[in-house]
Design a protein around this motif. Structure first.
Motif, PDB file in Angstrom:
ATOM      1  N   MET A   1       0.712  -1.008  -0.051  1.00  0.00           N
ATOM      2  CA  MET A   1      -0.183   0.418   0.106  1.00  0.00           C
ATOM      3  C   MET A   1       0.499   1.357  -0.053  1.00  0.00           C
ATOM      4  O   MET A   1       1.048   2.029  -0.342  1.00  0.00           O
ATOM      5  CB  MET A   1      -0.645   0.044   0.852  1.00  0.00           C
ATOM      6  CG  MET A   1      -2.037  -0.728   0.939  1.00  0.00           C
ATOM      7  SD  MET A   1      -2.725  -1.763   2.433  1.00  0.00           S
ATOM      8  CE  MET A   1      -3.655  -0.276   2.845  1.00  0.00           C
ATOM      9  N   SER A   2       1.739   1.476   0.955  1.00  0.00           N
ATOM     10  CA  SER A   2       2.899   3.194   0.799  1.00  0.00           C
ATOM     11  C   SER A   2       3.309   2.499  -0.332  1.00  0.00           C
ATOM     12  O   SER A   2       3.639   3.966  -0.889  1.00  0.00           O
ATOM     13  CB  SER A   2       4.381   2.418   2.350  1.00  0.00           C
ATOM     14  OG  SER A   2       4.759   3.754   2.126  1.00  0.00           O
ATOM     15  N   SER A   3       4.208   1.777  -0.620  1.00  0.00           N
ATOM     16  CA  SER A   3       4.433   1.738  -2.033  1.00  0.00           C
ATOM     17  C   SER A   3       3.580   2.364  -3.448  1.00  0.00           C
ATOM     18  O   SER A   3       4.056   3.361  -4.078  1.00  0.00           O
ATOM     19  CB  SER A   3       4.950   0.046  -2.478  1.00  0.00           C
ATOM     20  OG  SER A   3       5.879  -0.498  -2.259  1.00  0.00           O
ATOM     21  N   PHE A   4       2.144   2.100  -3.513  1.00  0.00           N
ATOM     22  CA  PHE A   4       1.754   3.043  -4.605  1.00  0.00           C
ATOM     23  C   PHE A   4       0.740   4.253  -4.309  1.00  0.00           C
ATOM     24  O   PHE A   4       0.774   4.978  -5.117  1.00  0.00           O
ATOM     25  CB  PHE A   4       0.388   2.314  -4.835  1.00  0.00           C
ATOM     26  CG  PHE A   4       0.522   0.853  -5.704  1.00  0.00           C
ATOM     27  CD1 PHE A   4       0.853   1.373  -6.362  1.00  0.00           C
ATOM     28  CD2 PHE A   4       0.648  -0.839  -5.388  1.00  0.00           C
ATOM     29  CE1 PHE A   4       1.358   0.306  -7.778  1.00  0.00           C
ATOM     30  CE2 PHE A   4       1.421  -1.892  -6.293  1.00  0.00           C
ATOM     31  CZ  PHE A   4       1.894  -1.399  -7.728  1.00  0.00           C
ATOM     32  N   THR A   5       1.009   4.211  -3.166  1.00  0.00           N
ATOM     33  CA  THR A   5       1.099   5.653  -2.228  1.00  0.00           C
ATOM     34  C   THR A   5       2.427   6.587  -2.807  1.00  0.00           C
ATOM     35  O   THR A   5       1.849   7.582  -3.795  1.00  0.00           O
ATOM     36  CB  THR A   5       0.543   6.089  -0.689  1.00  0.00           C
ATOM     37  OG1 THR A   5      -0.146   4.926  -0.804  1.00  0.00           O
ATOM     38  CG2 THR A   5       0.655   7.255  -0.257  1.00  0.00           C
ATOM     39  N   HIS A   6       3.894   6.158  -3.073  1.00  0.00           N
ATOM     40  CA  HIS A   6       4.426   6.968  -2.945  1.00  0.00           C
ATOM     41  C   HIS A   6       4.600   6.672  -4.615  1.00  0.00           C
ATOM     42  O   HIS A   6       5.058   8.227  -5.683  1.00  0.00           O
ATOM     43  CB  HIS A   6       5.950   5.772  -2.409  1.00  0.00           C
ATOM     44  CG  HIS A   6       6.736   6.411  -1.801  1.00  0.00           C
ATOM     45  ND1 HIS A   6       5.675   5.784  -0.412  1.00  0.00           N
ATOM     46  CD2 HIS A   6       7.752   6.948  -0.924  1.00  0.00           C
ATOM     47  CE1 HIS A   6       6.317   5.755   0.706  1.00  0.00           C
ATOM     48  NE2 HIS A   6       7.545   6.578   0.620  1.00  0.00           N
ATOM     49  N   LEU A   7       3.556   5.854  -5.617  1.00  0.00           N
ATOM     50  CA  LEU A   7       3.983   6.485  -6.543  1.00  0.00           C
ATOM     51  C   LEU A   7       2.736   7.404  -7.235  1.00  0.00           C
ATOM     52  O   LEU A   7       2.312   7.287  -8.645  1.00  0.00           O
ATOM     53  CB  LEU A   7       3.866   4.714  -7.699  1.00  0.00           C
ATOM     54  CG  LEU A   7       4.675   3.629  -7.851  1.00  0.00           C
ATOM     55  CD1 LEU A   7       4.689   2.714  -7.531  1.00  0.00           C
ATOM     56  CD2 LEU A   7       5.637   4.279  -8.237  1.00  0.00           C
ATOM     57  N   GLY A   8       1.889   7.582  -5.949  1.00  0.00           N
ATOM     58  CA  GLY A   8       0.935   8.527  -6.855  1.00  0.00           C
ATOM     59  C   GLY A   8      -0.904   8.315  -7.393  1.00  0.00           C
ATOM     60  O   GLY A   8      -1.680   8.858  -7.516  1.00  0.00           O
ATOM     61  N   ALA A   9      -0.094   6.703  -6.788  1.00  0.00           N
ATOM     62  CA  ALA A   9      -1.932   5.728  -6.775  1.00  0.00           C
ATOM     63  C   ALA A   9      -2.721   6.248  -5.511  1.00  0.00           C
ATOM     64  O   ALA A   9      -2.324   6.636  -4.592  1.00  0.00           O
ATOM     65  CB  ALA A   9      -1.730   4.623  -7.617  1.00  0.00           C
ATOM     66  N   SER A  10      -3.705   4.956  -5.384  1.00  0.00           N
ATOM     67  CA  SER A  10      -4.835   4.866  -4.493  1.00  0.00           C
ATOM     68  C   SER A  10      -4.879   3.778  -4.350  1.00  0.00           C
ATOM     69  O   SER A  10      -5.530   3.520  -4.979  1.00  0.00           O
ATOM     70  CB  SER A  10      -6.455   5.969  -4.577  1.00  0.00           C
ATOM     71  OG  SER A  10      -5.887   7.316  -4.850  1.00  0.00           O
ATOM     72  N   PRO A  11      -4.004   3.563  -2.953  1.00  0.00           N
ATOM     73  CA  PRO A  11      -4.431   1.911  -3.183  1.00  0.00           C
ATOM     74  C   PRO A  11      -5.563   1.406  -2.760  1.00  0.00           C
ATOM     75  O   PRO A  11      -6.169   1.801  -1.429  1.00  0.00           O
ATOM     76  CB  PRO A  11      -3.101   1.972  -2.204  1.00  0.00           C
ATOM     77  CG  PRO A  11      -2.754   2.997  -1.905  1.00  0.00           C
ATOM     78  CD  PRO A  11      -2.902   3.936  -2.454  1.00  0.00           C
TER      79      PRO A  11
END
Length: 326
Positions: free
Chosen positions: A173-183
């Motif tokens: 979840m944290s990884s996709f938040t860093h990538l700008g998505a909404s996990p």
């Protein structure tokens, strides 16, 4: 003939056809047509042949025994002999497992397999005995990629504001938040409908699982990010394993080796076929150049530090060494 010399006539099979000494119940969440389930069918065949029917195997695919978490708990209690599931879910039980969930650790499956069958895999599973589980081998679905139904994704910017389904795992979840998505974590069983109804736009998934769940019908853009490897574990209940004698344990270990080899070969062959089929169906497979993938790596670089308490820097260094040696 003489009763002390076994013959191969009808009558001599009565022992083998009798009641097995042990029955291994195996639970997992995948469908029957996946490489993993086919590998389990091979395991069943091998164990029953090796043990001449003294050990029986019963397979419960398709989440019929519950979620991975529920099956892991049953295994801990000894009410289930074998649970097959992801390191990502097991990380909720044993923090050591989190190291295997860091994003963009491995550039391809060959690298991932080298690390997981070596010291890294051993280190990650070192404390499982404390919670009543033994990992007998690592399997996989394959490395994961970002697939979505709205537009081609080449850079992390293209992910901006997309709702992406992740596993119930804080690193993912944290990884996709860093990538700008909404996990958006959700159960796998709800996913197809969620994609159809646009409750979620994208998923992070390996090609085999996507294909056998018919996801490419609604998520036609696949970006080969090699984001997470997310291995699977073959978890055996310590309570069950300790009842077996060394010979029985050996039969089971040998069967796992055969199964692992078969599964890896099947995944590799399928992936080429799946890419081709996606394109034939009007989808698009987006390959990232090393430079383009590096942007994804950079965007998630701080994740390792965020989780340093769970994943010691020394272990991360060990992964980097393993990867550079291949």
């Amino acid at each position: 003939g003489d009763s002390s010399t076994p013959t191969n006539d009808e009558g001599s099979g009565s022992d083998a056809g009798g009641t097995p000494e042990y029955t291994i119940k195996v639970g997992h969440t995948l469908q029957e047509d996946t490489p993993a389930h086919k590998a389990w069918l091979l395991f069943e065949e091998q164990v029953e042949a090796n043990s001449e029917g003294r050990i029986a195997v019963e397979l419960y695919p398709n989440s019929s025994l519950g979620t991975e978490r529920v099956m892991f708990e049953a295994c801990q209690m000894g009410t289930l002999e074998v649970a097959y599931g992801t390191t990502s879910v097991l990380a909720n039980f044993d923090k050591n497992m989190e190291v295997l969930d860091l994003p963009f650790l491995f550039e391809d499956e060959a690298t991932a397999r080298a690390a997981i069958t070596g010291e890294l895999g051993t280190a990650a599973a070192a404390n499982l005995g404390d919670i009543g589980l033994i990992n007998l081998t690592y399997m996989e679905n394959g490395i994961r990629h970002v697939t979505n139904g709205s537009h081609p994704i080449n850079t992390p910017d293209d992910l901006r504001d997309l709702k992406i389904r992740t596993m119930e795992n804080s690193i993912h979840m944290s990884s996709f938040t860093h990538l700008g998505a909404s996990p958006t974590p959700m159960a796998f069983t709800e996913l197809f409908t969620a994609l159809q109804q646009k409750t979620v736009d994208a998923i992070d998934i390996d090609l085999n699982l996507a294909w056998f769940n018919k996801f490419p019908e609604i998520t036609k853009y696949v970006t080969m990010t090699n984001s997470f490897y997310s291995p699977h574990l073959v978890l055996v209940s310590t309570a069950f394993w300790s009842k077996l004698d060394p010979q029985q344990q050996q039969w089971i270990r040998e069967s796992f080796n055969v199964m692992q080899k078969f599964e890896r070969e099947t995944i590799r062959k399928n992936e080429a076929m799946i890419k081709q089929k996606i394109v034939e169906q009007g989808g698009e497979v987006i390959e990232l150049s090393p430079e383009e993938r590096q942007r994804w790596v950079e965007a998630t670089r701080s994740i390792a530090e965020d989780f340093a308490d769970a994943v010691p820097p020394a272990v991360i260094q060990e992964i980097k060494d393993t990867v550079s040696k291949k």
